[in-house]
Design an enzyme around this catalytic site. Structure first.
Site, PDB file in Angstrom:
ATOM      1  N   ASP A 171       0.812  -1.213   0.000  1.00 37.01           N
ATOM      2  CA  ASP A 171       0.000   0.000   0.000  1.00 37.01           C
ATOM      3  C   ASP A 171       0.846   1.263   0.000  1.00 37.01           C
ATOM      4  OD1 ASP A 171      -2.064  -1.799   0.283  1.00 37.01           O
ATOM      5  OD2 ASP A 171      -2.921  -0.880   2.085  1.00 37.01           O
ATOM      6  N   HIS A 188      -6.091   2.912  -4.051  1.00 36.99           N
ATOM      7  CA  HIS A 188      -6.039   3.112  -2.596  1.00 36.99           C
ATOM      8  C   HIS A 188      -6.484   4.528  -2.228  1.00 36.99           C
ATOM      9  CE1 HIS A 188      -5.018   1.781   1.356  1.00 36.99           C
ATOM     10  NE2 HIS A 188      -3.926   2.515   1.496  1.00 36.99           N
ATOM     11  N   HIS A 232       3.774  -2.361   2.959  1.00 34.48           N
ATOM     12  CA  HIS A 232       3.821  -0.988   2.462  1.00 34.48           C
ATOM     13  C   HIS A 232       5.140  -0.754   1.720  1.00 34.48           C
ATOM     14  CE1 HIS A 232       0.988  -1.026   5.821  1.00 34.48           C
ATOM     15  NE2 HIS A 232       0.384  -0.014   5.226  1.00 34.48           N
TER      16      HIS A 232
END
Length: 228
Positions: free
Chosen positions: A50, A101, A196
């Site tokens: 992400d 996102h 991430h």
């Protein structure tokens, strides 16, 4: 997240088809293998990243994934994608898939319809323009989304993607923390790992995971392969 909300989420993810809402892939609850034992078959897990693309960490991660012939799903922010379009194109060119996102990592827990359109619709249009491919995968920041937002997302044919395991790599301050997490993690077929690519720890964690479990014991899936 409160107990009631957790319960509702679990019921929804079990009852709804994966093309609408997915928290883990096939073989729910099935422990595919225990590291160090043979003959138990490989575990399919999905690596998801992400908040990128990051100008330093994402290319380094992509290099590592390419070297090990592994694929993943990247849930990118619209504002980051707009400033680094070449990285978005490289992610797709390297065989990974792109997810939405939001544009600015805003919570959709209390989002109005105009905010939802601005954050999600704008990002989807941008990603589809950059990649030339549909972009139906969507991950809400912090996993928070209202029922009204879910209905709108489904109406716009998004697949809402959550996760089964969260190492909290963004809070790790050293590779040793990644090693400690991997020592306790036991992959189950269908796991979706939340990572991430804005964290320098992400590459170290994936490397440690592969070394501990053995490459032959893991198959790395894209989220779309869980849905098909």
């Amino acid at each position: 997240m409160g107990f009631l909300r957790q319960t509702v989420k679990r019921i929804a993810t079990m009852a709804l088809p994966h093309r609408m809402l997915i928290e883990r892939g096939p073989s729910f609850g099935e422990r595919a293998f225990i590291a160090g034992r043979s003959g138990r078959g490989a575990a399919d897990i999905a690596l998801t990243f992400d908040d990128g693309p990051h100008p330093e960490h994402t290319p380094r991660l992509l290099d590592w994934l390419a070297e090990h012939e592994m694929h993943a799903t990247f849930f990118v922010l619209g504002n980051m994608a707009r400033s680094r379009p070449d990285l978005v194109r490289r992610i797709v060119a390297d065989g990974h898939e792109i997810g939405n996102h939001t544009y600015t990592h805003v919570s959709l827990e209390h989002a109005s319809p105009p905010l939802l359109r601005a954050e999600v619709g704008t990002t989807r249009a941008l990603l589809e323009d950059l990649t030339g491919s549909p972009c139906p995968l969507f991950r809400p920041p912090w996993g928070k989304v209202s029922a009204r937002a879910l209905l709108q997302l489904w109406s716009d044919e998004h697949t809402v993607v959550l996760w089964s395991d969260d190492p909290r790599d963004y809070a790790m301050r050293s590779p040793e923390a990644a090693t400690a997490w991997c020592a306790h993690y036991r992959p189950r077929s269908g796991d979706i790992l939340l990572l991430h690519d804005t964290s320098f720890i992400a590459s170290a964690l994936v490397c440690e995971l592969v070394e501990r479990t053995g490459r032959q014991n893991l198959r790395f899936s894209r989220i779309s392969q869980y849905i098909a």
